[in-house]
Design an enzyme around this catalytic site. Structure first.
Site, PDB file in Angstrom:
ATOM      1  N   HIS A 113       0.820  -1.199   0.000  1.00  0.00           N
ATOM      2  CA  HIS A 113       0.000   0.000   0.000  1.00  0.00           C
ATOM      3  C   HIS A 113       0.858   1.255   0.000  1.00  0.00           C
ATOM      4  O   HIS A 113       0.554   2.243  -0.671  1.00  0.00           O
ATOM      5  CB  HIS A 113      -0.952   0.007   1.200  1.00  0.00           C
ATOM      6  CG  HIS A 113      -2.096   0.958   1.055  1.00  0.00           C
ATOM      7  ND1 HIS A 113      -2.137   2.190   1.680  1.00  0.00           N
ATOM      8  CD2 HIS A 113      -3.244   0.878   0.315  1.00  0.00           C
ATOM      9  CE1 HIS A 113      -3.249   2.805   1.359  1.00  0.00           C
ATOM     10  NE2 HIS A 113      -3.943   2.041   0.530  1.00  0.00           N
ATOM     11  N   CYS A 114       1.961   1.216   0.725  1.00  0.00           N
ATOM     12  CA  CYS A 114       2.879   2.359   0.756  1.00  0.00           C
ATOM     13  C   CYS A 114       3.485   2.644  -0.617  1.00  0.00           C
ATOM     14  O   CYS A 114       3.858   3.775  -0.917  1.00  0.00           O
ATOM     15  CB  CYS A 114       4.019   2.104   1.736  1.00  0.00           C
ATOM     16  SG  CYS A 114       3.523   1.754   3.430  1.00  0.00           S
ATOM     17  N   LEU A 115       3.571   1.615  -1.451  1.00  0.00           N
ATOM     18  CA  LEU A 115       4.287   1.707  -2.721  1.00  0.00           C
ATOM     19  C   LEU A 115       3.372   1.962  -3.915  1.00  0.00           C
ATOM     20  O   LEU A 115       3.859   2.011  -5.052  1.00  0.00           O
ATOM     21  CB  LEU A 115       5.068   0.418  -2.952  1.00  0.00           C
ATOM     22  CG  LEU A 115       6.247   0.188  -1.992  1.00  0.00           C
ATOM     23  CD1 LEU A 115       6.655  -1.275  -1.977  1.00  0.00           C
ATOM     24  CD2 LEU A 115       7.430   1.067  -2.382  1.00  0.00           C
TER      25      LEU A 115
END
Length: 379
Positions: free
Chosen positions: A355-357
């Site tokens: 999700h961060c990426l």
């Protein structure tokens, strides 16, 4: 005393406005709505890992995992991968012959697209795409330089023909979570961080979110850092909407775990909010991965960092027994989607996962045709 909540600024250009004391330009949307992640996507955006300081001694392994999860997404929707300068050759080699992945020739400092990229919304007044470009400073100036990453959101607006909205609020996309129906989940530890925004208050933040993203209610969790986290408690490590009637939260581990108090406090806050609302909200607990280490260092592992693409749930796997438990649970919760558990242990060495990426670009035309009570609720 803060300036009026909304007025045109005399000391800036005619197209710069102040909302709760934050500068916004060049044009505010008339009827903004931030779609939920489970609504249809036009594409997924990502940035190729290039910084060896983020992945010391395992950049190649992190790139291998990154390419693997992008290939899974590309089977379901187009991927637009920022890979410029010295990052481009390795991206081309890793994703050779992968259909559905478009390389975007922009320079970058790091790979965390969720945080340095634009947050895409829709202006319901004319059904246009809006790219909100928050001010990015690498989580409170923790990791300079970040000048190249600061520019990526504006470039995304140009490449998608979206209406660009630049905002002086220092914020990252990983600190914000929506149900697409006007509810926002966030954390006090991140939003009220004085290193990001001095003098920030709940009222100022809520006023800005209403005007920029169409948010009607903000659910405040205490946040706090799980061991190894460097984001000051991003919501996408703590709690996520599964649909507009269910929210997932990490289940606290045993009481001796150093993450126990943080996880317990956030679970209590979500439960208290869910129980007092007029509409029933079910709280689903995801298992904690427990202790996940690399080179003897504990990493901020969380199954809440899953990503929803079109007809797909991408779940991070950390090489621990709980991986299969989390996958099975999410498979039950998303019966209409394919659920994949993909290795993320090496990516996690950079202190983030899927999700961060990633950052979703909503499919405006499809959403316009289908948006309504049913499409907003279901995932």
């Amino acid at each position: 005393m803060h300036p009026p909540l909304l007025h045109q600024m005399n000391s800036f250009s005619p197209s710069t406005f102040s909302v709760a004391g934050f500068e916004c330009s060049p044009r505010l949307p008339q009827r903004p709505r931030w779609p939920a992640e489970w609504e249809r996507h036009e594409a997924t955006w990502a940035t190729w890992p290039r910084n060896p300081e983020t992945w010391p001694q395992n950049l190649a392994d992190a790139r291998r995992e990154h390419a693997g999860f992008l290939k899974l997404i590309a089977d379901h929707e187009p991927v637009r991968l920022v890979a410029g300068g010295n990052a481009r050759p390795s991206a081309m080699a890793s994703l050779a012959c992968t259909s559905g992945v478009e390389l975007v020739d922009l320079p970058s400092n790091d790979a965390w697209m969720r945080d340095h990229g634009a947050t895409f919304a829709i202006d319901q007044a004319d059904q246009s795409l809006v790219a909100v470009n928050w001010t990015y400073n690498a989580w409170g100036e923790k990791y300079p330089p970040f000048d190249l990453d600061q520019r990526i959101g504006s470039e995304m607006a140009k490449l998608t023909s979206a209406n660009l909205l630049c905002c002086s609020l220092v914020m990252e996309g990983g600190g914000l979570e929506t149900d697409g129906r006007g509810t926002l989940l966030t954390t006090e530890s991140c939003v009220l961080d004085p290193v990001r925004n001095e003098g920030m208050t709940r009222q100022r933040f809520e006023t800005l979110m209403a005007r920029v993203l169409g948010i009607e209610r903000v659910v405040w969790l205490p946040g706090g850092n799980i061991v190894g986290d460097d984001t000051d408690g991003h919501i996408d490590q703590i709690a996520r909407f599964l649909n507009s009637r269910q929210v997932a939260v990490t289940q606290p581990t045993h009481t001796k775990d150093p993450n126990f108090e943080v996880e317990q406090n956030n679970l209590r806050a979500v439960t208290a909010w869910a129980e007092k609302g007029e509409d029933p909200i079910e709280v689903i607990t995801l298992p904690s991965p427990g202790v996940v280490e690399l080179s003897g260092i504990r990493l901020p592992a969380s199954y809440c960092n899953f990503y929803l693409a079109n007809d797909l749930v991408l779940v991070p796997a950390f090489g621990v027994p709980q991986d299969e438990v989390a996958k099975g649970l999410l498979k039950d919760l998303f019966p209409k989607r394919q659920v994949y558990s993909h290795p993320s242990r090496n990516l996690l060495w950079g202190l983030g996962s899927f999700h961060c990426l990633t950052q979703q670009q909503p499919a405006v035309d499809t959403i316009r045709k289908t948006h309504g009570a049913k499409s907003s609720i279901q995932a």
